[in-house]
Design an enzyme around this catalytic site. Structure first.
Site, short mmCIF file in Angstrom:
data_model
loop_
_atom_site.label_atom_id
_atom_site.label_comp_id
_atom_site.label_asym_id
_atom_site.label_seq_id
_atom_site.Cartn_x
_atom_site.Cartn_y
_atom_site.Cartn_z
N GLU A 7 1.58 -1.10 12.99
CA GLU A 7 1.67 -2.56 13.09
C GLU A 7 2.13 -3.03 14.47
OE1 GLU A 7 2.52 -3.37 8.35
OE2 GLU A 7 4.19 -3.28 9.75
N LYS A 26 4.31 2.59 15.83
CA LYS A 26 5.35 2.36 14.83
C LYS A 26 5.40 3.49 13.80
CE LYS A 26 6.90 -1.05 11.40
NZ LYS A 26 6.51 -2.22 10.60
N GLN A 27 4.24 3.93 13.36
CA GLN A 27 4.16 4.97 12.32
C GLN A 27 2.79 5.65 12.41
OE1 GLN A 27 4.13 1.65 9.30
NE2 GLN A 27 3.03 3.20 8.12
N TRP A 54 0.82 -1.21 0.00
CA TRP A 54 0.00 0.00 0.00
C TRP A 54 0.85 1.26 0.00
CZ3 TRP A 54 -0.40 3.55 4.25
CH2 TRP A 54 0.32 3.18 5.39
N ASP A 55 2.14 1.09 0.22
CA ASP A 55 3.08 2.20 0.16
C ASP A 55 2.95 2.97 -1.16
OD1 ASP A 55 3.81 0.38 2.10
OD2 ASP A 55 5.94 0.47 1.71
#
Length: 751
Positions: free
Chosen positions: A482, A587-588, A353-354
């Site tokens: 994640e 994480k992000q 999906w990046d």
């Protein structure tokens, strides 16, 4: 932190060779041309630790480990990028002694990746007994002739005595992957002659395609050819010569590489390989290099970002753009942008999906619209696979894969594969983003409307209605963060599901009657989708005035990242997975990812409250994290934080921030430098078909400038301590906004 490469505006260079840095050096000096690529491993054999790797676009293999044997709906295999036949191999003997930099005494070492021309050079002086030889290596993968790899080696005898030089140049199918199929070979050699090799991937039990690759080498050399040797897996040609004191010898190796992705039969493949070899045989090395460099010059002219006053920042953004261009430039609609590109074998699949969330915004700004449209068409053409993925879960519509080569999910972690379903929303957002930026509705009203409809059918089946709360919910998911698996009502996922349904309903009102008939969305379906839009549950905390990442998140022990001892970072390399899952650490960007996507849909107060709450909890251990936070920080006028996060994303691999660059570069995160500067520092947005900017100049910089493609125009933006300046380089006049004020751009006009 100690850098292994010097800070230079256009080069990644070191004069130091240390065995413990070998893999890092290989990752950072990778080359690619969109068709194929390779890590910066040595031409010759190296007996120390190394990760050699050559990769061909679209060529892959199912991992031997079966991942679907114990859970219904699980992928049948883990698809892997495989190490291609080693066609750059050249070994050297000096007076009968083999060159090996893991053992030999060397001096004057230099390793230099020229970002401007996409050329890798290496030089050193080796001493063997009474002999001293200077070696100069140069290699590039041509962007003018995508199937062409070129190497050149120059030898100079620095000894007073004559030296015998032998070059053994090979095409070697005796290669393996380090982390897949338990050291088994992937390639079966079907045909060899003295200078060429044709190999096919071994058969598998999963019904996936077998790929054939062909390589043919030609040579230009001052040495004499003395031998050819053919074995089961290798073809080798030996050249020999004698160099007197200060005498120079050379050898060029040109290899044509073709694959069965482009040919219907091995006979056609072989014929093309021969024809291409003949085509380049009359060209000199300088002619081949000039043709290659000219294409790169055109790319840089349109996309280069110039930063004055900060060489670290300058090198970082150019390294980022270089990594993107060596991976993908839109030339082949069958390919996509893998997280490692051509720089390593870690991760499965070639598509994440990046691409939609991070790469699409950048390619929209630096290339012609057809490049991004190819990325959207890639998803449309894999719709059949997305149907399979949804059906495997007993659901309607289309579920696009988390990881794939062919549209079928091929990842091996359940909590990622079938819980991280926000990617369906990210793909829908990319369609919207393309349409908004380009003004082109041809995709969204045709192929895109089909993609949106099938994604919406998935969302409508995946949600459930909570009678107790009188709202729709989505349980059992993993958001972009994640470090939180199998949670209920991830705000990001719920928001994107609701938005996708709402956007699809809008598009359905605009499609032509013929397209509407093919989509066959009933009034009952539309009513259900609208009801979900109206009653979707989005977690919110009134006291903190924040959108809650997921149910139960606020029940964690909410200690900031600053409370973690420095020697326990990154936590993914020091903590157990159980401890990470129980922690509050992110994480992000998760909530912040949506706030970035729809940055003008939220009030400044909403953005501030959520950024101030979530950023101190974010460890930024995803390569995709820093850029998103940088843009939101810039939007909030948090300049110091915005610049800090830009530096992290732009130099993520150059400075090995997360201690994982040995596995390969983080290609899709290399979009982050452009995103941080253009959308962050320059404040670029598109509102109601109008391009707008709110630029500021970081205090550490003297100025910055970039060019941007927008609806048939090329615009140059420059920001310095006197303000912002805008120039229309090409295209029709354009009305834009700068700091909320209208500005009409004519050719050569500045503000």
């Amino acid at each position: 932190m100690k850098r292994i490469f010097e800070v230079q505006p256009w080069n990644v260079e070191t004069h130091e060779f240390k065995a413990e840095n070998k893999r890092l050096q290989e990752s950072m000096t990778s080359l690619g041309n969109g068709y194929m690529g390779m890590r910066g491993f040595f031409d010759e054999d190296y007996s120390g630790d190394s990760l050699p790797g050559i990769y061909l676009g679209g060529v892959w293999y199912p991992d031997k480990t079966r991942v679907g044997w114990w859970k219904n709906g699980y992928p049948k295999y883990f698809g892997k990028v495989i190490n291609a036949v080693n066609f750059i191999k050249m070994n050297f003997e000096i007076n009968g002694s083999k060159l090996d930099l893991a053992k030999d005494t060397i001096s004057d070492f230099d390793l230099n990746l020229d970002l401007k021309n996409a050329v890798l050079t290496r030089s050193f002086v080796v001493t063997k007994g009474d002999s001293k030889i200077q070696f100069d290596f140069e290699r590039f993968l041509s962007v003018a002739q995508k199937e062409l790899s070129v190497q050149k080696v120059i030898f100079k005898n620095l000894s007073s005595n004559p030296v015998d030089i032998k070059v053994i140049s090979s095409i070697d199918a005796n290669v393996k992957n380090e982390d897949a199929n338990y050291d088994e070979h992937f390639w079966e050699v079907r045909h060899i002659d003295e200078n060429s090799l044709v190999a096919e991937t071994t058969a598998n039990d999963f019904g996936t395609p077998r790929f054939t690759s062909g390589m043919q080498a030609t040579y230009v050399t001052s040495f004499e050819q003395v031998n050819n040797e053919v074995t089961d897996l290798e073809t080798a040609t030996t050249f020999s010569g004698k160099l007197n004191e200060n005498e120079v010898g050379t050898i060029e190796k040109r290899v044509i590489v073709v694959t069965s992705r482009d040919y219907d039969s091995t006979a056609d493949l072989t014929a093309s390989m021969n024809n291409l070899s003949s085509t380049i045989s009359d060209s000199s090395y300088d002619q081949l290099l000039t043709a290659h460099s000219n294409v790169w010059a055109e790319r840089w002219q349109q996309s280069d970002i110039q930063i004055m006053g900060d060489d670290e920042a300058q090198q970082g953004i150019r390294f980022n753009l270089f990594g993107l261009f060596t991976t993908y430039y839109g030339d082949d609609a069958r390919l996509n942008i893998g997280p490692k590109g051509f720089t390593g074998e870690k991760y499965g699949g070639a598509t994440y999906w990046d691409t939609e969330a991070f790469a699409v915004p950048v390619y929209l700004g630096i290339t012609k619209p057809e490049v991004t449209k190819n990325l959207l068409m890639y998803r449309y053409k894999q719709l059949d696979g997305a149907y399979v993925n949804a059906q495997e879960q007993g659901l309607k519509g289309a579920l696009y894969p988390m990881v794939t080569f062919n549209g079928i999910e091929c990842h091996n972690e359940w909590e990622i594969t079938f819980e991280e379903i926000h990617r369906n929303g990210d793909i829908a957002f990319a369609i919207y983003n393309y349409t908004r930026y380009t003004g082109d509705k041809s995709y969204v009203l045709h192929e895109g409307s089909k993609v949106l409809t099938e994604i919406s059918r998935f969302w409508a089946d995946r949600v459930h209605f909570s009678q107790r709360n009188n709202q729709y919910m989505i349980h059992g998911v993993t958001g972009p963060d994640e470090y939180e698996n199998n949670v209920d009502n991830n705000w990001n996922t719920n928001y994107l599901a609701r938005w996708t349904l709402e956007y699809t309903l809008k598009v359905l009102n605009e499609v032509a009657p013929e397209q509407a008939k093919q989509l066959n969305v009933s009034d009952e379906e539309k009513a259900k989708w609208q009801d979900i839009v109206d009653r979707m549950y989005l977690p919110y905390d009134k006291d903190l005035d924040i959108f809650v990442q997921h149910d139960g998140f606020l029940d964690k022990d909410l200690q900031p990242v600053s409370s973690i001892p420095a020697d326990q970072l990154p936590i993914n390399q020091h903590w157990s997975w159980d401890k990470i899952l129980r922690s509050p650490y992110i994480k992000q960007g998760d909530v912040l990812q949506v706030m970035y996507d729809f940055i003008d849909s939220f009030t400044e107060e909403e953005k501030k409250h959520n950024f101030d709450f979530y950023e101190p909890l974010t460890v930024h251990e995803s390569s995709l994290s820093a850029a998103i936070y940088s843009v939101v920080a810039a939007d909030l006028h948090y300049e110091k934080k915005a610049v800090e996060l830009y530096e992290r994303t732009a130099r993520l691999d150059l400075d090995n921030y997360n201690n994982d660059t040995v596995d390969g570069l983080h290609i899709t995160s290399m979009t982050g430098g452009w995103i941080s500067i253009v959308q962050g520092f320059a404040g670029m947005r598109v509102h109601d078909d109008t391009l707008s900017y709110k630029p500021f100049l970081p205090q550490k910089w003297n100025s910055y400038s970039f060019r941007q493609v927008f609806r048939g125009r090329v615009i140059e933006v420059a920001v310095d301590n006197k303000g912002s300046h805008f120039k229309l380089i090409s295209g029709e006049p354009l009305n834009i906004e700068v700091d909320g004020k209208p500005l009409s751009l004519e050719s050569l006009q500045t503000n």
